[in-house]
Design an enzyme around this catalytic site. Structure first.
Site, short mmCIF file in Angstrom:
data_model
loop_
_atom_site.label_atom_id
_atom_site.label_comp_id
_atom_site.label_asym_id
_atom_site.label_seq_id
_atom_site.Cartn_x
_atom_site.Cartn_y
_atom_site.Cartn_z
N GLU A 50 36.88 21.39 39.75
CA GLU A 50 38.21 21.89 40.10
C GLU A 50 39.27 21.43 39.10
O GLU A 50 40.15 22.20 38.71
CB GLU A 50 38.59 21.44 41.52
CG GLU A 50 37.80 22.10 42.62
CD GLU A 50 38.04 23.60 42.68
OE1 GLU A 50 39.20 24.03 42.55
OE2 GLU A 50 37.05 24.35 42.83
N CYS A 209 39.93 41.39 41.10
CA CYS A 209 41.39 41.51 41.23
C CYS A 209 42.05 40.81 40.05
O CYS A 209 42.83 39.88 40.20
CB CYS A 209 41.84 40.92 42.56
SG CYS A 209 43.54 41.33 43.02
N CYS A 216 39.76 48.05 42.07
CA CYS A 216 39.89 48.20 43.52
C CYS A 216 38.64 48.80 44.15
O CYS A 216 38.34 48.55 45.32
CB CYS A 216 41.11 49.05 43.86
SG CYS A 216 42.67 48.30 43.34
N CYS A 219 36.44 46.08 45.44
CA CYS A 219 37.07 45.00 46.21
C CYS A 219 36.83 45.15 47.70
O CYS A 219 37.09 46.22 48.28
CB CYS A 219 38.57 44.98 45.94
SG CYS A 219 39.43 43.66 46.83
#
Length: 368
Positions: A50, A209, A216, A219
């Site tokens: 992270e 995205c 799209c 998605c």
């Protein structure tokens, strides 16, 4: 299907009860599965990934992550290592405050938590260098806590799904996105796979995205994505106001004596904090004064200037090479060292300085 109406910031109504489940199912089916920090519940490895992924693409992070773990297999190994060793392993990833905070946090975990990570996002966020989103990611991936993340990719997904106006990095818009992120988890079923859901949000932002070409058709949120419904995929999230990038200048001295080069450790604060670099000066006059203090019998040779871009400014570096006669001086300034040319890569250096010295010396003792 149970659906609970939630009102988005644009005044419309959305029904996201199954949105989190859709993201988790999509991730298991079509998300990324080959990244080396996946398929682990080890909070140390999750935390390291992270931190490295902040402001850095996954493809860039992978080799650094693998090498870093080879050097520091556990958080205690990292805590016990000298900061120089940690910075050397980090060199090239940029944003070096991350490495210093990583080391500081590892020592806090060793000294106050017995080398163990706390199990909740609230406790994790109390550690040095761990912000709320990183704390939530560790808690979700390692312990399955139902807590939302809000990294850059996730902010973009949420801004489009809920049609949230405003700069996603601003405090005001960030609070809106945080509330929406929490609402999706609150509306999700009790058995939500938090690992798949959390990874799925990141994968959606990174691969579907995307900033400039949202796909799209692929998605799982497309049916009720307000940006898609309103035809505003390319308007949202709102772009940041562009600021002019000032140009700063710095003069750097490559002082060589025999088979050694003079290096100087940079202060912990500021750019390249804690790394070894070349002595830097505000102007040519200050550089020439330093050459005089080294008892140089010839003027420094100006080399090609280098431009390096930081987040908020550009730095134009004017390197000058100076060959000193005789033996290596016995005394140098504070935080300075005469480093053997054949071992320059043993020092943690900023990437542009390492490239400059590698291009100059290669396997020889004089510039090419």
């Amino acid at each position: 299907m149970r659906r609970r109406a939630l009102t988005g910031s644009g005044g419309f109504t959305v029904a996201p009860d199954d949105a989190a489940s859709r993201i988790a199912a999509w991730q298991r089916r079509a998300g990324r599965h080959g990244l080396p920090w996946q398929h682990t519940r080890d909070p140390y490895r999750i935390w390291l990934s992270e931190i490295m992924l902040q402001q850095t693409q996954a493809a860039t992070v992978v080799p650094y992550y693998t090498q870093f773990l080879a050097l520091f297999p556990t958080v205690t190994d990292l805590a016990d290592a000298p900061q120089d060793t940690v910075l050397r392993a980090w060199a090239g990833l940029g944003y070096y405050a991350r490495a210093r905070n990583l080391h500081r946090c590892a020592r806090a975990l060793r000294d106050t938590h017995g080398g163990h990570f706390p199990a909740t996002a609230d406790e994790l966020a109390q550690l040095p260098g761990i912000g709320p989103s990183t704390a939530s990611a560790i808690a979700a991936f390692a312990y399955g806590e139902r807590t939302p993340i809000l990294d850059g990719n996730v902010r973009r997904v949420l801004a489009r799904y809920f049609a949230v106006e405003g700069d996603p990095a601003s405090t005001r818009t960030g609070r809106q996105l945080q509330a929406h992120a929490q609402s999706l988890i609150d509306a999700a079923p009790a058995g939500l796979d938090m690992v798949a859901y959390t990874q799925g949000q990141m994968d959606l932002g990174a691969t579907v995205c995307t900033r400039s070409r949202p796909d799209c058709a692929r998605c799982p949120l497309a049916p009720d994505c307000q940006a898609r419904i309103q035809g505003r995929q390319h308007e949202l999230p709102s772009p940041r106001a562009r600021r002019a990038q000032p140009l700063r200048h710095g003069w750097m001295l490559i002082a060589q004596c025999a088979d050694r080069v003079l290096l100087q450790r940079r202060p912990d604060s500021g750019i390249w904090g804690g790394l070894w670099s070349l002595p830097q000066f505000e102007d040519e006059t200050a550089l020439k004064a330093a050459c005089a203090r080294l008892s140089a019998d010839s003027p420094p040779q100006a080399l090609a200037a280098i431009d390096h871009v930081f987040t908020h400014f550009r730095l134009r570096i004017q390197p000058c090479w100076l060959r000193l006669p005789g033996s290596v001086p016995g005394q140098v300034g504070a935080d300075q060292a005469w480093a053997p040319i054949e071992a320059l890569d043993a020092h943690g250096m900023p990437a542009p300085i390492a490239r400059l010295l590698a291009g100059l010396y290669g396997d020889t003792s004089r510039p090419r």
